[in-house]
Design a protein around this motif. Structure first.
Motif, PDB file in Angstrom:
ATOM      1  N   ARG A  62      40.190  27.286 -10.608  1.00  0.00           N
ATOM      2  CA  ARG A  62      41.443  26.743 -10.078  1.00  0.00           C
ATOM      3  C   ARG A  62      41.957  27.715  -9.011  1.00  0.00           C
ATOM      4  O   ARG A  62      42.031  28.922  -9.241  1.00  0.00           O
ATOM      5  CB  ARG A  62      42.482  26.596 -11.187  1.00  0.00           C
ATOM      6  N   VAL A  63      42.304  27.165  -7.861  1.00  0.00           N
ATOM      7  CA  VAL A  63      42.758  27.973  -6.730  1.00  0.00           C
ATOM      8  C   VAL A  63      44.218  27.640  -6.436  1.00  0.00           C
ATOM      9  O   VAL A  63      44.576  26.470  -6.288  1.00  0.00           O
ATOM     10  CB  VAL A  63      41.883  27.698  -5.481  1.00  0.00           C
ATOM     11  N   GLY A  64      45.042  28.674  -6.378  1.00  0.00           N
ATOM     12  CA  GLY A  64      46.437  28.517  -5.972  1.00  0.00           C
ATOM     13  C   GLY A  64      46.511  28.537  -4.453  1.00  0.00           C
ATOM     14  O   GLY A  64      45.965  29.434  -3.809  1.00  0.00           O
ATOM     15  N   ALA A  65      47.150  27.526  -3.880  1.00  0.00           N
ATOM     16  CA  ALA A  65      47.233  27.391  -2.426  1.00  0.00           C
ATOM     17  C   ALA A  65      48.692  27.371  -2.003  1.00  0.00           C
ATOM     18  O   ALA A  65      49.435  26.464  -2.381  1.00  0.00           O
ATOM     19  CB  ALA A  65      46.518  26.115  -1.983  1.00  0.00           C
ATOM     20  N   LYS A  66      49.087  28.370  -1.222  1.00  0.00           N
ATOM     21  CA  LYS A  66      50.428  28.414  -0.645  1.00  0.00           C
ATOM     22  C   LYS A  66      50.309  28.061   0.834  1.00  0.00           C
ATOM     23  O   LYS A  66      49.511  28.657   1.555  1.00  0.00           O
ATOM     24  CB  LYS A  66      51.030  29.804  -0.772  1.00  0.00           C
ATOM     25  N   VAL A  67      51.108  27.105   1.259  1.00  0.00           N
ATOM     26  CA  VAL A  67      51.181  26.760   2.681  1.00  0.00           C
ATOM     27  C   VAL A  67      52.322  27.579   3.264  1.00  0.00           C
ATOM     28  O   VAL A  67      53.446  27.543   2.761  1.00  0.00           O
ATOM     29  CB  VAL A  67      51.429  25.244   2.885  1.00  0.00           C
ATOM     30  N   VAL A  68      51.997  28.338   4.322  1.00  0.00           N
ATOM     31  CA  VAL A  68      53.009  29.206   4.951  1.00  0.00           C
ATOM     32  C   VAL A  68      53.135  28.850   6.427  1.00  0.00           C
ATOM     33  O   VAL A  68      52.201  28.354   7.052  1.00  0.00           O
ATOM     34  CB  VAL A  68      52.648  30.705   4.782  1.00  0.00           C
ATOM     35  N   ASP A  69      54.325  29.127   6.972  1.00  0.00           N
ATOM     36  CA  ASP A  69      54.538  28.899   8.406  1.00  0.00           C
ATOM     37  C   ASP A  69      54.214  30.181   9.172  1.00  0.00           C
ATOM     38  O   ASP A  69      53.759  31.166   8.589  1.00  0.00           O
ATOM     39  CB  ASP A  69      55.959  28.403   8.680  1.00  0.00           C
ATOM     40  N   GLY A  70      54.457  30.159  10.467  1.00  0.00           N
ATOM     41  CA  GLY A  70      54.141  31.304  11.322  1.00  0.00           C
ATOM     42  C   GLY A  70      54.850  32.591  10.948  1.00  0.00           C
ATOM     43  O   GLY A  70      54.343  33.686  11.195  1.00  0.00           O
ATOM     44  N   SER A  71      56.021  32.498  10.313  1.00  0.00           N
ATOM     45  CA  SER A  71      56.765  33.704   9.914  1.00  0.00           C
ATOM     46  C   SER A  71      56.379  34.181   8.517  1.00  0.00           C
ATOM     47  O   SER A  71      56.903  35.182   8.044  1.00  0.00           O
ATOM     48  CB  SER A  71      58.265  33.434   9.969  1.00  0.00           C
ATOM     49  N   GLY A  72      55.476  33.438   7.852  1.00  0.00           N
ATOM     50  CA  GLY A  72      55.043  33.838   6.512  1.00  0.00           C
ATOM     51  C   GLY A  72      55.863  33.241   5.385  1.00  0.00           C
ATOM     52  O   GLY A  72      55.635  33.542   4.219  1.00  0.00           O
ATOM     53  N   ILE A  74      56.945  30.613   2.659  1.00  0.00           N
ATOM     54  CA  ILE A  74      56.213  29.629   1.876  1.00  0.00           C
ATOM     55  C   ILE A  74      56.897  28.275   2.013  1.00  0.00           C
ATOM     56  O   ILE A  74      58.096  28.147   1.743  1.00  0.00           O
ATOM     57  CB  ILE A  74      56.135  30.052   0.394  1.00  0.00           C
ATOM     58  N   LEU A  75      56.140  27.281   2.460  1.00  0.00           N
ATOM     59  CA  LEU A  75      56.676  25.933   2.638  1.00  0.00           C
ATOM     60  C   LEU A  75      56.450  25.071   1.396  1.00  0.00           C
ATOM     61  O   LEU A  75      57.287  24.274   1.021  1.00  0.00           O
ATOM     62  CB  LEU A  75      56.032  25.272   3.853  1.00  0.00           C
ATOM     63  N   ARG A  76      55.282  25.213   0.782  1.00  0.00           N
ATOM     64  CA  ARG A  76      54.955  24.461  -0.436  1.00  0.00           C
ATOM     65  C   ARG A  76      53.744  25.112  -1.103  1.00  0.00           C
ATOM     66  O   ARG A  76      53.038  25.899  -0.485  1.00  0.00           O
ATOM     67  CB  ARG A  76      54.706  22.992  -0.135  1.00  0.00           C
ATOM     68  N   SER A 104      49.434  27.596   7.779  1.00  0.00           N
ATOM     69  CA  SER A 104      48.169  28.145   7.301  1.00  0.00           C
ATOM     70  C   SER A 104      48.231  28.279   5.782  1.00  0.00           C
ATOM     71  O   SER A 104      49.276  28.061   5.163  1.00  0.00           O
ATOM     72  CB  SER A 104      47.864  29.497   7.951  1.00  0.00           C
ATOM     73  N   TYR A 105      47.094  28.627   5.195  1.00  0.00           N
ATOM     74  CA  TYR A 105      46.992  28.761   3.749  1.00  0.00           C
ATOM     75  C   TYR A 105      46.872  30.215   3.329  1.00  0.00           C
ATOM     76  O   TYR A 105      46.237  31.018   4.006  1.00  0.00           O
ATOM     77  CB  TYR A 105      45.750  28.030   3.229  1.00  0.00           C
ATOM     78  N   GLU A 106      47.475  30.526   2.192  1.00  0.00           N
ATOM     79  CA  GLU A 106      47.206  31.757   1.447  1.00  0.00           C
ATOM     80  C   GLU A 106      46.614  31.303   0.122  1.00  0.00           C
ATOM     81  O   GLU A 106      47.254  30.551  -0.627  1.00  0.00           O
ATOM     82  CB  GLU A 106      48.488  32.560   1.212  1.00  0.00           C
ATOM     83  N   LEU A 107      45.388  31.711  -0.161  1.00  0.00           N
ATOM     84  CA  LEU A 107      44.665  31.220  -1.327  1.00  0.00           C
ATOM     85  C   LEU A 107      44.304  32.355  -2.269  1.00  0.00           C
ATOM     86  O   LEU A 107      44.003  33.461  -1.827  1.00  0.00           O
ATOM     87  CB  LEU A 107      43.370  30.520  -0.872  1.00  0.00           C
ATOM     88  N   ARG A 108      44.312  32.042  -3.570  1.00  0.00           N
ATOM     89  CA  ARG A 108      43.847  33.013  -4.566  1.00  0.00           C
ATOM     90  C   ARG A 108      43.354  32.265  -5.800  1.00  0.00           C
ATOM     91  O   ARG A 108      43.829  31.173  -6.114  1.00  0.00           O
ATOM     92  CB  ARG A 108      44.933  34.009  -4.936  1.00  0.00           C
ATOM     93  N   VAL A 109      42.392  32.859  -6.464  1.00  0.00           N
ATOM     94  CA  VAL A 109      41.867  32.268  -7.696  1.00  0.00           C
ATOM     95  C   VAL A 109      42.877  32.496  -8.805  1.00  0.00           C
ATOM     96  O   VAL A 109      43.331  33.621  -9.035  1.00  0.00           O
ATOM     97  CB  VAL A 109      40.498  32.889  -8.065  1.00  0.00           C
ATOM     98  N   LEU A 110      43.243  31.426  -9.496  1.00  0.00           N
ATOM     99  CA  LEU A 110      44.194  31.510 -10.606  1.00  0.00           C
ATOM    100  C   LEU A 110      43.490  31.636 -11.953  1.00  0.00           C
ATOM    101  O   LEU A 110      43.906  32.411 -12.812  1.00  0.00           O
ATOM    102  CB  LEU A 110      45.098  30.276 -10.630  1.00  0.00           C
ATOM    103  N   SER A 111      42.421  30.840 -12.129  1.00  0.00           N
ATOM    104  CA  SER A 111      41.731  30.856 -13.423  1.00  0.00           C
ATOM    105  C   SER A 111      40.320  30.304 -13.268  1.00  0.00           C
ATOM    106  O   SER A 111      39.994  29.662 -12.267  1.00  0.00           O
ATOM    107  CB  SER A 111      42.497  30.025 -14.452  1.00  0.00           C
ATOM    108  N   PHE A 112      39.500  30.580 -14.271  1.00  0.00           N
ATOM    109  CA  PHE A 112      38.123  30.077 -14.308  1.00  0.00           C
ATOM    110  C   PHE A 112      37.615  30.268 -15.730  1.00  0.00           C
ATOM    111  O   PHE A 112      38.195  31.021 -16.521  1.00  0.00           O
ATOM    112  CB  PHE A 112      37.221  30.812 -13.314  1.00  0.00           C
TER     113      PHE A 112
END
Length: 127
Positions: A62-72, A74-76, A104-112
């Protein structure tokens, strides 16, 4: 003589097995993640790839995905699943929701979940 040969063979097998079993399980940092927007001629979306840099075969990633704008900011946020098993030394595909050009996306693994430990290159697994 025969008994000592059998004991020696058993000791060698046990030593090889114990060295193999001592590899630590992976952590979220054991995975590298990349993403890319699909070309304009394709259906809108974002493709992701997870690289398993551990010696463990894993599933249910499972990958956590944060959508960020140009200033960093978090939008969703969302959580996506990686398709199939992530095999050591390979990349595995997953899909992310489409985003705007300025995002853009900031992604990280949450679980496996662990499946099995793979042999190191040149090492046989089992007898």
């Amino acid at each position: 003589m025969r008994r000592s040969s059998v004991l020696l063979a058993m000791a060698i097998c046990l030593l090889g097995t114990s060295a193999y079993a001592q590899s630590p399980p992976p952590s979220p940092e054991s995975f590298r993640i990349e993403w890319i927007r699909r070309p304009g001629w394709m259906r809108p979306g974002v493709d992701g790839f997870i690289y398993n840099e551990s010696r463990w075969r894993v599933t249910n990633v499972r990958v956590g995905a944060k959508v960020v704008d140009g200033s960093g900011s978090i939008l969703r946020e969302t959580v996506v699943s990686v398709f199939g098993n992530a095999v050591p030394g390979t990349r595995t595909f997953f899909v992310l929701p489409p985003i705007k050009d300025a995002e853009s996306y900031e992604l990280r693994v949450l679980s496996f979940d662990l499946i099995s430990q793979e042999a190191a290159p040149g090492q046989q697994q089992g007898p």
